[in-house]
Design a protein around this motif. Structure first.
Motif, PDB file in Angstrom:
ATOM      1  N   VAL A 103       0.831  -1.207   0.000  1.00 37.26           N
ATOM      2  CA  VAL A 103       0.000   0.000   0.000  1.00 37.26           C
ATOM      3  C   VAL A 103       0.863   1.253   0.000  1.00 37.26           C
ATOM      4  O   VAL A 103       0.476   2.292  -0.557  1.00 37.26           O
ATOM      5  CB  VAL A 103      -0.989  -0.003   1.190  1.00 37.26           C
ATOM      6  CG1 VAL A 103      -0.304   0.390   2.503  1.00 37.26           C
ATOM      7  CG2 VAL A 103      -2.158   0.944   0.909  1.00 37.26           C
ATOM      8  N   LYS A 104       2.042   1.177   0.579  1.00 38.09           N
ATOM      9  CA  LYS A 104       2.952   2.324   0.526  1.00 38.09           C
ATOM     10  C   LYS A 104       3.418   2.573  -0.903  1.00 38.09           C
ATOM     11  O   LYS A 104       3.493   3.723  -1.352  1.00 38.09           O
ATOM     12  CB  LYS A 104       4.141   2.087   1.451  1.00 38.09           C
ATOM     13  CG  LYS A 104       3.775   2.103   2.942  1.00 38.09           C
ATOM     14  CD  LYS A 104       4.988   1.811   3.814  1.00 38.09           C
ATOM     15  CE  LYS A 104       4.609   1.834   5.295  1.00 38.09           C
ATOM     16  NZ  LYS A 104       5.762   1.511   6.181  1.00 38.09           N
ATOM     17  N   ARG A 105       3.690   1.492  -1.614  1.00 37.30           N
ATOM     18  CA  ARG A 105       4.080   1.638  -3.028  1.00 37.30           C
ATOM     19  C   ARG A 105       2.904   2.160  -3.854  1.00 37.30           C
ATOM     20  O   ARG A 105       3.072   2.992  -4.749  1.00 37.30           O
ATOM     21  CB  ARG A 105       4.564   0.291  -3.579  1.00 37.30           C
ATOM     22  CG  ARG A 105       5.878  -0.192  -2.975  1.00 37.30           C
ATOM     23  CD  ARG A 105       6.448  -1.353  -3.781  1.00 37.30           C
ATOM     24  NE  ARG A 105       5.570  -2.516  -3.768  1.00 37.30           N
ATOM     25  CZ  ARG A 105       5.626  -3.490  -2.862  1.00 37.30           C
ATOM     26  NH1 ARG A 105       6.524  -3.432  -1.877  1.00 37.30           N
ATOM     27  NH2 ARG A 105       4.804  -4.526  -2.927  1.00 37.30           N
ATOM     28  N   LEU A 106       1.703   1.668  -3.540  1.00 35.53           N
ATOM     29  CA  LEU A 106       0.510   2.098  -4.251  1.00 35.53           C
ATOM     30  C   LEU A 106       0.277   3.592  -4.063  1.00 35.53           C
ATOM     31  O   LEU A 106      -0.011   4.315  -5.025  1.00 35.53           O
ATOM     32  CB  LEU A 106      -0.710   1.311  -3.753  1.00 35.53           C
ATOM     33  CG  LEU A 106      -2.058   1.716  -4.349  1.00 35.53           C
ATOM     34  CD1 LEU A 106      -2.084   1.496  -5.848  1.00 35.53           C
ATOM     35  CD2 LEU A 106      -3.193   0.947  -3.661  1.00 35.53           C
ATOM     36  N   GLY A 156       0.245   9.180  -6.371  1.00 30.93           N
ATOM     37  CA  GLY A 156       0.573  10.584  -6.185  1.00 30.93           C
ATOM     38  C   GLY A 156      -0.054  11.230  -4.966  1.00 30.93           C
ATOM     39  O   GLY A 156      -0.176  12.463  -4.906  1.00 30.93           O
ATOM     40  N   VAL A 157      -0.440  10.422  -3.963  1.00 30.44           N
ATOM     41  CA  VAL A 157      -0.991  11.006  -2.741  1.00 30.44           C
ATOM     42  C   VAL A 157       0.136  11.635  -1.928  1.00 30.44           C
ATOM     43  O   VAL A 157       1.314  11.344  -2.138  1.00 30.44           O
ATOM     44  CB  VAL A 157      -1.739   9.954  -1.894  1.00 30.44           C
ATOM     45  CG1 VAL A 157      -2.849   9.311  -2.696  1.00 30.44           C
ATOM     46  CG2 VAL A 157      -0.790   8.881  -1.346  1.00 30.44           C
ATOM     47  N   ASP A 158      -0.237  12.481  -0.983  1.00 32.44           N
ATOM     48  CA  ASP A 158       0.772  13.169  -0.187  1.00 32.44           C
ATOM     49  C   ASP A 158       1.327  12.301   0.936  1.00 32.44           C
ATOM     50  O   ASP A 158       2.464  12.490   1.370  1.00 32.44           O
ATOM     51  CB  ASP A 158       0.165  14.447   0.413  1.00 32.44           C
ATOM     52  CG  ASP A 158      -0.258  15.422  -0.662  1.00 32.44           C
ATOM     53  OD1 ASP A 158       0.616  15.943  -1.357  1.00 32.44           O
ATOM     54  OD2 ASP A 158      -1.475  15.634  -0.817  1.00 32.44           O
ATOM     55  N   LYS A 159       0.508  11.365   1.402  1.00 35.09           N
ATOM     56  CA  LYS A 159       0.941  10.549   2.535  1.00 35.09           C
ATOM     57  C   LYS A 159       0.121   9.265   2.585  1.00 35.09           C
ATOM     58  O   LYS A 159      -1.068   9.265   2.251  1.00 35.09           O
ATOM     59  CB  LYS A 159       0.761  11.322   3.848  1.00 35.09           C
ATOM     60  CG  LYS A 159       1.251  10.608   5.093  1.00 35.09           C
ATOM     61  CD  LYS A 159       0.910  11.418   6.338  1.00 35.09           C
ATOM     62  CE  LYS A 159       1.690  12.720   6.399  1.00 35.09           C
ATOM     63  NZ  LYS A 159       1.445  13.443   7.681  1.00 35.09           N
TER      64      LYS A 159
END
Length: 355
Positions: A197-200, A205-208
């Motif tokens: 999910v961190k890679r996703l 292009g989310v901020d966090k």
């Protein structure tokens, strides 16, 4: 306005510190941060959400602009932070963007949370144009199987598309808001997907990407959704600690002691990883408004079982400074463990959000 807000923060902080020291309620100032509920209806059926599971007993509805304006007009001189969300899916209120604009016109920071199913290109554009500062989008899985194990009735692909629409709308409108946070509720069904999910999040292009521990209502004898990794849960299995302390015994604890004694459990039970200290800054600094204008202590009172006032009958100042409100604050200082909504509270635990 900035001076009013800084002065208010000092008043709230000073009265809270003095109350903790004396074990008596002193309260000055107005709320620093509040939550307002656009609606308590939802399109999903998440099992641990009273709104989605159908266990919410209070009436369903949407907040009117009249009620919203009343709240903002009474609070905005001192108010710094607004969470435009409590129960339900806020984008199901057609006036969500107008509410955001009204609050932003008062220089209040506005944040909200969504399950992401209503973020069409048009809604994404309106969200950016409204001035919303922060939007949390819940995505509890990196595939449909993991996602729908909790977000029952939801579509993984629709949420992905919604996030994409929002990020694209920011680019088109040359805006740096809202800050987009992909929130991942860590469960036994998805804890193996944390790296994914961190890679996703990076690819979208989310901020966090924010990992969050889950709240369970019936956790004492375990819950199949509780993660195996202790790092990601608010609960822990207890071993050989004897039988549970009775409410009567808890009530006899010295009210002048700032901390409660840890209850005892059987070795097949779970407990909250929190000692429930006899104080809570939220009771001094903020509150929650339900869609129909009732005031409740905090976001843990999801079914509004502790109403402290009603804006349809009183001014907010009258509610905030009422005897009823101060009696509730005194309960926090005396016997917080006897208040039902406090028994599952993670405030100050440090594991609600895992960075």
């Amino acid at each position: 306005m900035l001076l009013h807000r800084l002065t208010n923060v000092l008043k709230i902080s000073a009265s809270y510190v003095i109350s903790r020291m004396t074990r008596r309620v002193f309260h000055w100032g107005k709320p620093i941060a509040v939550s307002i509920e656009p609606t308590n209806s939802c399109n999903l059926h998440c099992p641990e959400c009273p709104s989605g599971s159908g266990e919410l007993t209070r009436p369903r509805g949407v907040m009117s602009m009249e009620t919203f304006r009343s709240v903002i007009n009474q609070l905005s001189p001192q108010l710094t932070y607004l969470t435009l969300y409590f129960q339900g899916e806020p984008f199901m209120n057609s006036m969500f963007h107008e509410m955001t604009k009204v609050a932003r016109s008062k220089n209040v920071f506005v944040s909200s949370s969504t399950n992401g199913h209503f973020l069409t290109p048009e809604v994404a554009r309106k969200t950016v144009e409204s001035g919303l500062n922060r939007l949390i989008v819940s995505l509890d899985g990196t595939d449909q199987t993991a996602y729908e194990s909790y977000r029952i009735g939801g579509s993984y692909e629709k949420v992905i598309k919604g996030i994409t629409n929002l990020v694209e709308a920011r680019k088109v409108l040359h805006s740096n808001h809202p800050q987009v946070i992909l929130q991942f509720l860590v469960l036994s069904t998805n804890e193996h997907q944390i790296s994914a999910v961190k890679r996703l999040g990076k690819s979208l292009g989310v901020d966090k990407v924010e990992l969050k521990s889950a709240q369970f209502y019936d956790y004492r004898y375990g819950n199949p959704l509780i993660p195996k990794n202790r790092k990601y849960t608010r609960y822990e299995r207890v071993q050989n600690l004897g039988s549970a302390a009775s409410p009567e015994k808890s009530a006899r604890l010295d009210p002048h002691q700032p901390e409660t004694k840890t209850p005892r459990f059987r070795d097949d039970e779970f407990r909250l990883r929190n000692s429930l200290p006899r104080h809570c800054f939220r009771m001094w600094s903020g509150c929650v408004f339900t869609w129909d204008g009732k005031v409740v202590p905090c976001c843990f009172d999801k079914d509004a079982k502790n109403p402290l006032g009603d804006l349809n009958e009183q001014t907010f100042t009258g509610i905030w400074n009422s005897k009823r409100y101060d009696q509730f604050r005194q309960q926090i200082l005396d016997h917080r463990e006897n208040i039902e909504i406090c028994r599952n509270c993670s405030e100050g635990m440090g594991v609600t959000k895992i960075w």
